[in-house]
Design a protein around this motif. Structure first.
Motif, PDB file in Angstrom:
ATOM      1  N   ILE A 240       9.175  -0.586  -4.057  1.00  0.00           N
ATOM      2  CA  ILE A 240       8.532  -0.585  -2.739  1.00  0.00           C
ATOM      3  C   ILE A 240       7.756  -1.877  -2.574  1.00  0.00           C
ATOM      4  N   LYS A 241       8.300  -2.810  -1.816  1.00  0.00           N
ATOM      5  CA  LYS A 241       7.722  -4.145  -1.687  1.00  0.00           C
ATOM      6  C   LYS A 241       6.881  -4.282  -0.415  1.00  0.00           C
ATOM      7  N   ASN A 242       5.992  -5.263  -0.432  1.00  0.00           N
ATOM      8  CA  ASN A 242       5.193  -5.603   0.750  1.00  0.00           C
ATOM      9  C   ASN A 242       6.014  -6.555   1.609  1.00  0.00           C
ATOM     10  N   GLY A 243       6.874  -5.977   2.449  1.00  0.00           N
ATOM     11  CA  GLY A 243       7.758  -6.789   3.276  1.00  0.00           C
ATOM     12  C   GLY A 243       7.027  -7.633   4.295  1.00  0.00           C
ATOM     13  N   THR A 244       5.801  -7.245   4.640  1.00  0.00           N
ATOM     14  CA  THR A 244       5.031  -8.019   5.612  1.00  0.00           C
ATOM     15  C   THR A 244       4.789  -9.441   5.108  1.00  0.00           C
ATOM     16  N   ILE A 245       4.509  -9.577   3.818  1.00  0.00           N
ATOM     17  CA  ILE A 245       4.283 -10.907   3.243  1.00  0.00           C
ATOM     18  C   ILE A 245       5.559 -11.729   3.315  1.00  0.00           C
ATOM     19  N   ALA A 246       6.697 -11.110   2.994  1.00  0.00           N
ATOM     20  CA  ALA A 246       7.971 -11.824   3.048  1.00  0.00           C
ATOM     21  C   ALA A 246       8.285 -12.307   4.456  1.00  0.00           C
TER      22      ALA A 246
ATOM     23  N   VAL B 187       3.887   6.854  -4.997  1.00  0.00           N
ATOM     24  CA  VAL B 187       3.556   7.273  -6.359  1.00  0.00           C
ATOM     25  C   VAL B 187       2.792   8.585  -6.340  1.00  0.00           C
ATOM     26  N   LEU B 188       1.873   8.734  -5.390  1.00  0.00           N
ATOM     27  CA  LEU B 188       1.151  10.004  -5.257  1.00  0.00           C
ATOM     28  C   LEU B 188       2.120  11.150  -4.978  1.00  0.00           C
ATOM     29  N   LEU B 189       3.026  10.956  -4.024  1.00  0.00           N
ATOM     30  CA  LEU B 189       3.975  12.004  -3.663  1.00  0.00           C
ATOM     31  C   LEU B 189       4.900  12.337  -4.828  1.00  0.00           C
ATOM     32  N   ALA B 190       5.217  11.330  -5.661  1.00  0.00           N
ATOM     33  CA  ALA B 190       6.139  11.528  -6.775  1.00  0.00           C
ATOM     34  C   ALA B 190       5.450  12.019  -8.044  1.00  0.00           C
ATOM     35  N   ARG B 191       4.110  12.192  -7.987  1.00  0.00           N
ATOM     36  CA  ARG B 191       3.312  12.642  -9.137  1.00  0.00           C
ATOM     37  C   ARG B 191       3.272  11.587 -10.249  1.00  0.00           C
ATOM     38  N   GLY B 192       3.337  10.321  -9.852  1.00  0.00           N
ATOM     39  CA  GLY B 192       3.207   9.250 -10.822  1.00  0.00           C
ATOM     40  C   GLY B 192       1.756   8.928 -11.083  1.00  0.00           C
ATOM     41  N   ASN B 193       1.506   7.888 -11.866  1.00  0.00           N
ATOM     42  CA  ASN B 193       0.145   7.480 -12.217  1.00  0.00           C
ATOM     43  C   ASN B 193      -0.408   6.615 -11.082  1.00  0.00           C
ATOM     44  N   VAL B 194      -1.210   7.222 -10.223  1.00  0.00           N
ATOM     45  CA  VAL B 194      -1.695   6.538  -9.022  1.00  0.00           C
ATOM     46  C   VAL B 194      -2.668   5.409  -9.379  1.00  0.00           C
ATOM     47  N   ALA B 195      -3.524   5.620 -10.358  1.00  0.00           N
ATOM     48  CA  ALA B 195      -4.477   4.583 -10.750  1.00  0.00           C
ATOM     49  C   ALA B 195      -3.741   3.326 -11.200  1.00  0.00           C
ATOM     50  N   LEU B 196      -2.688   3.487 -12.001  1.00  0.00           N
ATOM     51  CA  LEU B 196      -1.888   2.349 -12.452  1.00  0.00           C
ATOM     52  C   LEU B 196      -1.223   1.670 -11.261  1.00  0.00           C
ATOM     53  N   SER B 197      -0.706   2.452 -10.333  1.00  0.00           N
ATOM     54  CA  SER B 197      -0.058   1.893  -9.145  1.00  0.00           C
ATOM     55  C   SER B 197      -1.026   1.039  -8.330  1.00  0.00           C
ATOM     56  N   ILE B 198      -2.235   1.538  -8.132  1.00  0.00           N
ATOM     57  CA  ILE B 198      -3.226   0.796  -7.353  1.00  0.00           C
ATOM     58  C   ILE B 198      -3.596  -0.514  -8.049  1.00  0.00           C
ATOM     59  N   LEU B 199      -3.835  -0.446  -9.345  1.00  0.00           N
ATOM     60  CA  LEU B 199      -4.207  -1.655 -10.086  1.00  0.00           C
ATOM     61  C   LEU B 199      -3.070  -2.667 -10.085  1.00  0.00           C
ATOM     62  N   LEU B 200      -1.824  -2.205 -10.172  1.00  0.00           N
ATOM     63  CA  LEU B 200      -0.681  -3.117 -10.111  1.00  0.00           C
ATOM     64  C   LEU B 200      -0.567  -3.758  -8.732  1.00  0.00           C
TER      65      LEU B 200
ATOM     66  N   THR C 266       0.820  -1.212   0.000  1.00  0.00           N
ATOM     67  CA  THR C 266       0.000   0.000   0.000  1.00  0.00           C
ATOM     68  C   THR C 266       0.855   1.264   0.000  1.00  0.00           C
ATOM     69  N   THR C 267       2.005   1.205   0.668  1.00  0.00           N
ATOM     70  CA  THR C 267       2.857   2.393   0.737  1.00  0.00           C
ATOM     71  C   THR C 267       3.395   2.782  -0.635  1.00  0.00           C
ATOM     72  N   SER C 268       3.465   1.822  -1.566  1.00  0.00           N
ATOM     73  CA  SER C 268       3.921   2.176  -2.913  1.00  0.00           C
ATOM     74  C   SER C 268       2.940   3.151  -3.561  1.00  0.00           C
ATOM     75  N   ASN C 269       1.643   2.984  -3.288  1.00  0.00           N
ATOM     76  CA  ASN C 269       0.638   3.904  -3.828  1.00  0.00           C
ATOM     77  C   ASN C 269       0.855   5.317  -3.308  1.00  0.00           C
ATOM     78  N   LEU C 270       1.214   5.418  -2.025  1.00  0.00           N
ATOM     79  CA  LEU C 270       1.475   6.725  -1.431  1.00  0.00           C
ATOM     80  C   LEU C 270       2.718   7.360  -2.046  1.00  0.00           C
TER      81      LEU C 270
END
Length: 296
Positions: free
Chosen positions: A240-246, A89-102, A83-87
């Motif tokens: 930005i990985k989901n380290g919790t799963i690992a 991307v928002l802060l970096a002005r990237g494509n947030v919709a693409l980030s969420i779907l990925l 989830t933090t990757s979405n944040l």
């Protein structure tokens, strides 16, 4: 790595609030554009699910990592973005919709791909395999509760109260930055007595994996003709990985604290590198025009 109440309760709550704010920056049109032109989804998904674990295997061989560290590196590489990757991307002005779907798609595919790569690495380095299965129901509940639901709420607020959404955007960005900074401090404090040991065992491998993922994300995206905003979203999802799963796989399913070391180290390194990517994005990508007053 233990987590106190502030992390176990406060962080999910903070992320929920942040995801509501992210939803306020989106419309159905944003998601429609991603699905109509799915190159970003295809490139990002292949890179996350297939290329990153292969990069980890190559790094483990090139660096001569100990078997347990090598398996742990493959596991964190095979994890989806969090989830933090979405944040970020928002802060970096990237494509947030693409980030969420990925994030959503990779998290679902990981239910199959992560056990596959984990067992492959175990067989390669230990000559054994393990019956590993990720909790399907828990993964779906997490995606709905922490990603889809708050984003939908935020989009609803934007539709019903666009002026409020405009005012909230800067506040959410600031709040998100503070939360991430506090998280870095908390992670460093939690491993303060083992920083040197962990860095010696997996620091270089984790750093190269993170930087390699970002470079792969940018290069493959640009080769596929994606925009800067889309390329940044793909790169961030790979970095930005989901380290919790690992940690769940290594500590709970495999019961190996040594295998968890790459995930722990990666989980610390990815945040400052993510902030550097945010700084880069905000320099090269202009702010989007404020058109929130027009509901989608």
């Amino acid at each position: 790595m233990e987590s106190g109440p502030l992390i176990s309760f406060g962080l999910p709550l903070s992320l929920f609030i942040i995801m509501v704010g992210i939803g306020m920056t989106l419309t159905l049109r944003d998601f429609h554009q991603v699905t109509v032109n799915p190159r970003g989804m295809i490139v990002g998904s292949i890179a996350q699910i297939l290329i990153m674990p292969l990069v980890a295997l190559a790094l483990a061989g090139a660096l001569g990592l100990a078997p347990a560290i090598a398996v742990g590196l493959v596991i964190i590489a095979a994890c989806p973005g969090g989830t933090t990757s979405n944040l970020f991307v928002l802060l970096a002005r990237g494509n947030v919709a693409l980030s969420i779907l990925l994030t959503v798609s990779a998290s679902l595919i990981t239910i199959i791909s992560l056990p596959f790569f984990t067992n492959y690495a175990l067989g390669l380095y230990f000559g054994t395999s393990a019956e590993i299965s990720l909790p399907v129901g828990k993964t779906i509940v997490m995606l709905v509760g922490v990603v889809l639901l708050p984003v939908a709420l935020g989009m609803l607020v934007r539709t019903r109260a666009p002026a409020l959404a405009i005012r909230a955007e800067k506040i959410v960005s600031l709040f998100g930055g503070v939360v991430l900074a506090l998280l870095i401090v908390g992670l460093l404090y939690g491993i303060r007595d083992r920083i040197g040991e962990l860095a010696a065992q997996a620091g270089l491998a984790a750093l190269l994996l993170n930087l390699g993922g970002i470079v792969i994300g940018v290069v493959t995206s640009r080769m596929a003709g994606l925009s800067q905003r889309e390329s940044l979203a793909v790169a961030m999802e790979l970095g930005i990985k989901n380290g919790t799963i690992a940690l769940m796989v290594t500590l709970t399913l495999l019961e190996s604290s040594e295998m968890s070391i790459p995930a722990a180290v990666y989980g610390v390194l990815m945040f400052p590198i993510g902030f550097l990517l945010v700084t880069y994005g905000r320099k090269v990508i202009p702010a989007l025009p404020k058109s929130l007053a027009e509901p989608a």
